[in-house]
Write an enzyme that holds these catalytic residues in place. Sequence first.
Site, PDB file in Angstrom:
ATOM      1  N   LYS A  84      56.365  47.243  -2.461  1.00 42.77           N
ATOM      2  CA  LYS A  84      55.859  48.375  -1.466  1.00 42.77           C
ATOM      3  C   LYS A  84      56.434  49.480  -2.103  1.00 42.77           C
ATOM      4  N   CYS A 173      62.943  47.567  18.102  1.00 43.26           N
ATOM      5  CA  CYS A 173      63.458  47.350  16.664  1.00 43.26           C
ATOM      6  C   CYS A 173      65.202  47.027  16.890  1.00 43.26           C
ATOM      7  N   MET A 174      65.607  48.419  17.215  1.00 40.97           N
ATOM      8  CA  MET A 174      67.052  48.308  17.025  1.00 40.97           C
ATOM      9  C   MET A 174      67.821  48.567  18.101  1.00 40.97           C
ATOM     10  N   MET A 343      65.643  41.341  13.211  1.00 41.58           N
ATOM     11  CA  MET A 343      65.169  41.057  14.366  1.00 41.58           C
ATOM     12  C   MET A 343      65.076  39.599  15.006  1.00 41.58           C
ATOM     13  N   GLY A 380      65.661  48.350  10.527  1.00 42.78           N
ATOM     14  CA  GLY A 380      64.307  48.304   9.994  1.00 42.78           C
ATOM     15  C   GLY A 380      63.745  49.438   9.287  1.00 42.78           C
ATOM     16  N   GLN A 381      63.577  50.378  10.109  1.00 44.11           N
ATOM     17  CA  GLN A 381      62.991  51.648   9.639  1.00 44.11           C
ATOM     18  C   GLN A 381      63.764  52.530   9.084  1.00 44.11           C
TER      19      GLN A 381
HETATM   20  N1  LIG Z   1      54.504  40.899  16.841  1.00 42.23           N
HETATM   21  C1  LIG Z   1      55.365  41.754  16.521  1.00 42.23           C
HETATM   22  N2  LIG Z   1      55.375  43.156  16.751  1.00 42.23           N
HETATM   23  C2  LIG Z   1      56.203  43.974  16.429  1.00 42.23           C
HETATM   24  C3  LIG Z   1      57.427  43.588  15.729  1.00 42.23           C
HETATM   25  C4  LIG Z   1      57.404  42.091  15.319  1.00 42.23           C
HETATM   26  O1  LIG Z   1      58.225  41.718  14.754  1.00 42.23           O
HETATM   27  N3  LIG Z   1      56.552  41.344  15.769  1.00 42.23           N
HETATM   28  N4  LIG Z   1      58.148  44.310  15.126  1.00 42.23           N
HETATM   29  C5  LIG Z   1      58.415  45.678  16.012  1.00 42.23           C
HETATM   30  C6  LIG Z   1      59.241  46.546  15.164  1.00 42.23           C
HETATM   31  S1  LIG Z   1      60.852  46.086  14.875  1.00 42.23           S
HETATM   32  C7  LIG Z   1      58.735  47.608  15.008  1.00 42.23           C
HETATM   33  S2  LIG Z   1      59.724  49.012  14.179  1.00 42.23           S
HETATM   34  C8  LIG Z   1      57.331  48.215  15.271  1.00 42.23           C
HETATM   35  C9  LIG Z   1      56.699  48.911  14.221  1.00 42.23           C
HETATM   36  O2  LIG Z   1      55.440  49.473  14.797  1.00 42.23           O
HETATM   37  P1  LIG Z   1      54.703  50.735  14.400  1.00 42.23           P
HETATM   38  O3  LIG Z   1      55.650  51.906  14.086  1.00 42.23           O
HETATM   39  O4  LIG Z   1      53.520  51.227  15.366  1.00 42.23           O
HETATM   40  O5  LIG Z   1      54.154  50.292  12.980  1.00 42.23           O
HETATM   41  P2  LIG Z   1      53.786  51.502  11.747  1.00 42.23           P
HETATM   42  O6  LIG Z   1      52.744  50.651  10.848  1.00 42.23           O
HETATM   43  O7  LIG Z   1      55.092  51.512  10.959  1.00 42.23           O
HETATM   44  O8  LIG Z   1      53.332  52.688  12.414  1.00 42.23           O
HETATM   45  C10 LIG Z   1      53.408  54.035  11.555  1.00 42.23           C
HETATM   46  C11 LIG Z   1      52.369  54.613  11.812  1.00 42.23           C
HETATM   47  O9  LIG Z   1      52.637  56.248  11.433  1.00 42.23           O
HETATM   48  C12 LIG Z   1      51.633  56.675  10.239  1.00 42.23           C
HETATM   49  N5  LIG Z   1      52.386  57.336   9.503  1.00 42.23           N
HETATM   50  C13 LIG Z   1      52.929  57.250   8.260  1.00 42.23           C
HETATM   51  N6  LIG Z   1      53.592  58.332   8.023  1.00 42.23           N
HETATM   52  C14 LIG Z   1      53.625  59.142   8.903  1.00 42.23           C
HETATM   53  C15 LIG Z   1      53.805  60.606   9.050  1.00 42.23           C
HETATM   54  O10 LIG Z   1      54.601  61.097   8.010  1.00 42.23           O
HETATM   55  N7  LIG Z   1      53.499  61.288  10.237  1.00 42.23           N
HETATM   56  C16 LIG Z   1      52.884  60.685  11.064  1.00 42.23           C
HETATM   57  N8  LIG Z   1      52.334  61.442  12.250  1.00 42.23           N
HETATM   58  N9  LIG Z   1      52.165  59.492  11.014  1.00 42.23           N
HETATM   59  C17 LIG Z   1      52.672  58.618   9.894  1.00 42.23           C
HETATM   60  C18 LIG Z   1      51.145  55.412   9.869  1.00 42.23           C
HETATM   61  O11 LIG Z   1      49.916  55.557   9.311  1.00 42.23           O
HETATM   62  C19 LIG Z   1      51.125  54.366  11.068  1.00 42.23           C
HETATM   63  O12 LIG Z   1      50.129  54.264  11.519  1.00 42.23           O
HETATM   64  O13 LIG Z   1      56.420  47.143  15.485  1.00 42.23           O
HETATM   65  C20 LIG Z   1      57.124  46.286  16.553  1.00 42.23           C
HETATM   66  N10 LIG Z   1      56.117  45.163  16.651  1.00 42.23           N
HETATM   67  N1  LIG Z   2      58.157  43.795   3.894  1.00 43.39           N
HETATM   68  C1  LIG Z   2      58.449  44.510   4.978  1.00 43.39           C
HETATM   69  N2  LIG Z   2      59.778  44.767   5.263  1.00 43.39           N
HETATM   70  C2  LIG Z   2      60.002  45.365   6.187  1.00 43.39           C
HETATM   71  C3  LIG Z   2      59.228  45.772   7.303  1.00 43.39           C
HETATM   72  C4  LIG Z   2      57.815  45.538   7.139  1.00 43.39           C
HETATM   73  O1  LIG Z   2      56.868  45.805   7.881  1.00 43.39           O
HETATM   74  N3  LIG Z   2      57.669  44.793   5.834  1.00 43.39           N
HETATM   75  N4  LIG Z   2      59.752  46.281   8.465  1.00 43.39           N
HETATM   76  C5  LIG Z   2      60.917  46.784   8.613  1.00 43.39           C
HETATM   77  C6  LIG Z   2      61.448  46.793   9.798  1.00 43.39           C
HETATM   78  S1  LIG Z   2      61.027  48.084  10.917  1.00 43.39           S
HETATM   79  C7  LIG Z   2      62.236  45.671  10.522  1.00 43.39           C
HETATM   80  S2  LIG Z   2      62.812  45.707  12.081  1.00 43.39           S
HETATM   81  C8  LIG Z   2      62.726  44.633   9.490  1.00 43.39           C
HETATM   82  C9  LIG Z   2      62.681  43.243  10.168  1.00 43.39           C
HETATM   83  O2  LIG Z   2      63.383  42.378   9.276  1.00 43.39           O
HETATM   84  P1  LIG Z   2      63.755  40.900   9.888  1.00 43.39           P
HETATM   85  O3  LIG Z   2      64.066  40.859  11.032  1.00 43.39           O
HETATM   86  O4  LIG Z   2      64.374  40.329   8.753  1.00 43.39           O
HETATM   87  O5  LIG Z   2      61.949  40.360   9.745  1.00 43.39           O
HETATM   88  P2  LIG Z   2      61.385  39.410  10.692  1.00 43.39           P
HETATM   89  O6  LIG Z   2      60.159  38.829   9.862  1.00 43.39           O
HETATM   90  O7  LIG Z   2      60.647  40.363  11.680  1.00 43.39           O
HETATM   91  O8  LIG Z   2      62.196  38.335  11.301  1.00 43.39           O
HETATM   92  C10 LIG Z   2      63.156  37.797  10.845  1.00 43.39           C
HETATM   93  C11 LIG Z   2      63.390  36.194  11.046  1.00 43.39           C
HETATM   94  O9  LIG Z   2      63.832  36.086  12.602  1.00 43.39           O
HETATM   95  C12 LIG Z   2      63.530  34.620  12.776  1.00 43.39           C
HETATM   96  N5  LIG Z   2      63.423  34.378  13.979  1.00 43.39           N
HETATM   97  C13 LIG Z   2      62.827  34.043  15.020  1.00 43.39           C
HETATM   98  N6  LIG Z   2      63.074  33.566  15.997  1.00 43.39           N
HETATM   99  C14 LIG Z   2      64.642  33.621  15.877  1.00 43.39           C
HETATM  100  C15 LIG Z   2      65.690  33.153  16.866  1.00 43.39           C
HETATM  101  O10 LIG Z   2      65.649  32.678  17.978  1.00 43.39           O
HETATM  102  N7  LIG Z   2      67.141  33.205  16.154  1.00 43.39           N
HETATM  103  C16 LIG Z   2      66.979  33.788  14.921  1.00 43.39           C
HETATM  104  N8  LIG Z   2      68.382  33.723  14.400  1.00 43.39           N
HETATM  105  N9  LIG Z   2      66.174  33.962  14.054  1.00 43.39           N
HETATM  106  C17 LIG Z   2      64.920  33.965  14.605  1.00 43.39           C
HETATM  107  C18 LIG Z   2      62.206  34.536  12.244  1.00 43.39           C
HETATM  108  O11 LIG Z   2      61.830  33.201  11.852  1.00 43.39           O
HETATM  109  C19 LIG Z   2      62.047  35.396  11.033  1.00 43.39           C
HETATM  110  O12 LIG Z   2      62.189  34.600   9.714  1.00 43.39           O
HETATM  111  O13 LIG Z   2      62.236  44.602   8.467  1.00 43.39           O
HETATM  112  C20 LIG Z   2      61.861  46.101   7.758  1.00 43.39           C
HETATM  113  N10 LIG Z   2      61.516  45.831   6.210  1.00 43.39           N
HETATM  114  S1  SF4 Z   3      63.260  50.866   0.662  1.00 49.97           S
HETATM  115 FE1  SF4 Z   3      62.610  48.880   1.272  1.00 49.97          FE
HETATM  116  S2  SF4 Z   3      60.541  48.945   1.020  1.00 49.97           S
HETATM  117 FE2  SF4 Z   3      61.386  50.596  -0.074  1.00 49.97          FE
HETATM  118  S3  SF4 Z   3      61.616  49.797  -2.163  1.00 49.97           S
HETATM  119 FE3  SF4 Z   3      63.504  49.822  -0.966  1.00 49.97          FE
HETATM  120  S4  SF4 Z   3      63.467  47.452  -0.456  1.00 49.97           S
HETATM  121 FE4  SF4 Z   3      61.505  48.315  -0.864  1.00 49.97          FE
HETATM  122 MO   LIG Z   4      61.528  47.545  13.306  1.00 47.90          MO
END
Ligand SMILES: Nc1nc2c(c(=O)[nH]1)N[C@H]1C(S)=C(S)[C@@H](COP(=O)(O)OP(=O)(O)OC[C@H]3O[C@@H](n4cnc5c(=O)[nH]c(N)nc54)[C@H](O)[C@@H]3O)O[C@H]1N2
Ligand SMILES: Nc1nc2c(c(=O)[nH]1)N[C@H]1C(S)=C(S)[C@@H](COP(=O)(O)OP(=O)(O)OC[C@H]3O[C@@H](n4cnc5c(=O)[nH]c(N)nc54)[C@H](O)[C@@H]3O)O[C@H]1N2
Ligand code: SF4
Ligand SMILES: [Mo]
Length: 759
Positions: A84, A173-174, A343, A380-381
């Site tokens: 990425k 998320c957090m 997560m 995460g973020q």
């Molecule tokens: N089913 C499911 N849903 C989840 C989760 C999951 O595990 N499962 N995880 C949750 C978690 S942990 C997270 S963090 C959320 C993330 O969910 P979101 O925050 O809704 O996802 P992003 O795609 O990161 O959205 C960021 C947006 O900001 C825009 N953007 C990028 N850079 C900028 C900038 O500089 N300024 C502005 N104004 N916009 C910008 C991007 O184009 C994008 O549309 O999703 C949650 N939703």
């Molecule tokens: N490539 C990529 N990297 C990312 C992101 C992305 O969108 N793409 N998003 C970023 C963000 S905002 C976040 S929050 C992180 C998330 O990072 P992670 O939390 O590592 O990612 P996820 O795939 O959401 O979920 C992690 C694991 O939780 C497991 N899980 C489900 N249910 C349970 C349960 O009951 N117990 C336990 N112990 N585990 C369970 C799932 O099987 C999954 O493998 O990633 C960050 N990094």
């Molecule tokens: S900050 Fe995360 S997404 Fe970006 S290069 Fe490092 S590991 Fe990959």
């Molecule tokens: Mo997140």
Amino acid sequence: MVLSRRDFIKASAAATAAATVGIPLAAPAATSAPPGIQSPERWVKSVCRYCGTGCGLFIGVRNGRVVSVKGDKDNHNKGFLCAKGYFLPSILYSSERLLHPMVKRNGTWERLSWDEAMDLVARRFRQVIEQHGPQAVGFYGSGQALTEESYLANKLFKAGIRTNNMDGNPRLCMASAVGGYVTTYGKDEPMGCYEDIDHADVFFLIGSNTAEAHPIIYQRIIQRKSADKNVRVIVADPRRTATARIADLHMDFLPGTDLAILNAMASVILQEGLADPDFVATHTTFRDSPDGPALSLEDYRRFLAAYTPEKAEAISGCSAELIGKAARMFAERGRATMSMWTMGLNQRTSGVAANNLVHNLHLLTGKIGLPGSTPLSLTGQPNACGGVRDGGALSHLLPYGRLIANEKHRREIEQLWSVPEGTIQPKPGLSTVDLFSALNEGTVKALLILCTNPGQSMPNLNKYRKGLGSDDTFVVVSEAFFPTRTAELADVVLPAALWAEKEGVYGCTERRYQLLEKAVEPAGEARPDFAILKDLARRLGHGALVNFQSEEEAWNEIRKVARGTAYDFTGMTRERMRKEHGLLWPLPSEGHPGTKRRYVRGEDPFVPADHPHRIDFYGRPDHRAVIWMRPQKDPAEKPDAEYPFYFTTGRVLEHWHTSTMTGTVPELRRAVPTALAEIHPEDARNLGIATRDRVRISSRRGSIVVEARVVEIPRPGLIFAHMHDRETERMVNYVTNDATDPISRQPEFKISAVRVDKA
Ligand SMILES: Nc1nc2c(c(=O)[nH]1)N[C@H]1C(S)=C(S)[C@@H](COP(=O)(O)OP(=O)(O)OC[C@H]3O[C@@H](n4cnc5c(=O)[nH]c(N)nc54)[C@H](O)[C@@H]3O)O[C@H]1N2
Ligand SMILES: Nc1nc2c(c(=O)[nH]1)N[C@H]1C(S)=C(S)[C@@H](COP(=O)(O)OP(=O)(O)OC[C@H]3O[C@@H](n4cnc5c(=O)[nH]c(N)nc54)[C@H](O)[C@@H]3O)O[C@H]1N2
Ligand code: SF4
Ligand SMILES: [Mo]
């Protein structure tokens, strides 16, 4: 070395397989420029805008365009980036960039000038505030906005408009990790750092798919493991993830049952004399409720009687033998143990409790605050920590550890912001699900959404897309791309400058703050969110509050607001941040090197040099961390006759959340084009489903139709699909549950009950 994009994708697809034999996951100091592209004329120091790993990088610029990136060898990532990161340049020039302000009139989008757009936004916000009061407007922000941006929004809404209805996606998320740190240690944010990875003997990865979600951290774990054959890795996840490939011990279990497992590990540790009684006696207390009396070790033993490994096996489906082994591996004397989680623990209705139970294991064994021994929640973020948690940009917080509900804290912030006493409302505002519910109900009528895409990322979308799209609400979205699943529901969309087009600070997992420098001009008419928020403030009559001439000026005020708090980073001048490659707070003076390990004598500036103990948990009034008695609790929804499967969602390596960015990178889109339903072969056989069959996955809330992939990754009875697909038919959040943790108010994205049918 220059890799072509194709080579790179091949390399990263192979990376997780390579992981087992110790081949690096990403290419060191490769640049992302495909062959044929001219080399940059200058390099600008910055940070990856994706995950909370916070990799340092340099942006290569030629003729005012970003032509490549390369990893920063002097930063913690040692020159490495994941796929990425390498493809960041191309998102800037995507044909989906939003270039002009737009307004929706009678269902069609029209272009506006900035002045017209901001005038309209300010007019509608003012109208709502005049007619219905400040509590009828809100802000929904992001752990991807820059610190200066979130700070500005916080000040504008809480002190200017005077509403605490400002929350953000870190709530999804957090929030549970914050709840865990605050309830256990009295203060948010981890005590450990990435360098601990190089000293750990045992890694306990629970609910984290580190290989795909934090690839550069994962790579560092692999390096540690290949350097020392005695290093052990425990992975606790109901799926056999890419991360589990390096596991010496993979514990799989029914989703939502790991509280029983963590308690059982604690029970083995006590039973077998693996605890550190001196540490427990000196540094901890036992509790089962925040207001109840302090309890004793004997009470704790009685509590744990319900969680023998055998009883935990009956609850979780993970064998008692495995639980015992994991406990012994975790607790072995003389070895350093590091836990990481994300997560899988946080996105749960027992998210805070699950966090507490991980901390318990470190406290019981004294494996904390030593090199390689630490609990480290992976963020995460890229700026959830720096901008939102630390900066206090949530509905119940004020900057740098202060609380809305605390009068003294409100007075402090009012003084620092030079606003009259009583300006900040004493009642916490609406947290995310309540904010969007209020939009549904019409009690919140105008909402500014910035740098996040809730129309796709909220759980239970059939419910929350209603208010966003309603004619009775006024929704403004600051966004870099168009269309998105949120922007399509909005009334006004404002084109935001992206990553390399603006400057500001990000703070990642390990309390590391870093500066992103501006490298190029914004695309089209796009503006940094900082400028957008400043303009809005001025038009709403609050210009004086945020009258910063530059992001740097805002940063200098932010340093003052943090001074004297546990976060103190007074010494992080802009000048120093430009030169250095990431700094860890606390860092209270300009000469201070930063703090790798918090709460540790000789490292943390807030622990007196003559403190009688190695550790001082000064976040709590009694200087003792809490060992919590947290019972196993079922998730909000469990499979039954009608919805017989567990459904879980998460990430893949190549994509970022709602894929507005990574979805426009051809190489990443090709690598993973759509969401698939991962089904265990046993279940597939029973259902008569084969790979590539279309299946409908339905919950009580909604359904999706995706192709099946029959694979031994999820355990039997569990279906997984990733969250990145933005097609209506495949958006997993139509299915997910919006039930929340009572303490953190974080939704249970990780667990819902579904039915699976051939479509
Ligand atoms: N089913 C499911 N849903 C989840 C989760 C999951 O595990 N499962 N995880 C949750 C978690 S942990 C997270 S963090 C959320 C993330 O969910 P979101 O925050 O809704 O996802 P992003 O795609 O990161 O959205 C960021 C947006 O900001 C825009 N953007 C990028 N850079 C900028 C900038 O500089 N300024 C502005 N104004 N916009 C910008 C991007 O184009 C994008 O549309 O999703 C949650 N939703
Ligand atoms: N490539 C990529 N990297 C990312 C992101 C992305 O969108 N793409 N998003 C970023 C963000 S905002 C976040 S929050 C992180 C998330 O990072 P992670 O939390 O590592 O990612 P996820 O795939 O959401 O979920 C992690 C694991 O939780 C497991 N899980 C489900 N249910 C349970 C349960 O009951 N117990 C336990 N112990 N585990 C369970 C799932 O099987 C999954 O493998 O990633 C960050 N990094
Ligand atoms: S900050 Fe995360 S997404 Fe970006 S290069 Fe490092 S590991 Fe990959
Ligand atoms: Mo997140």
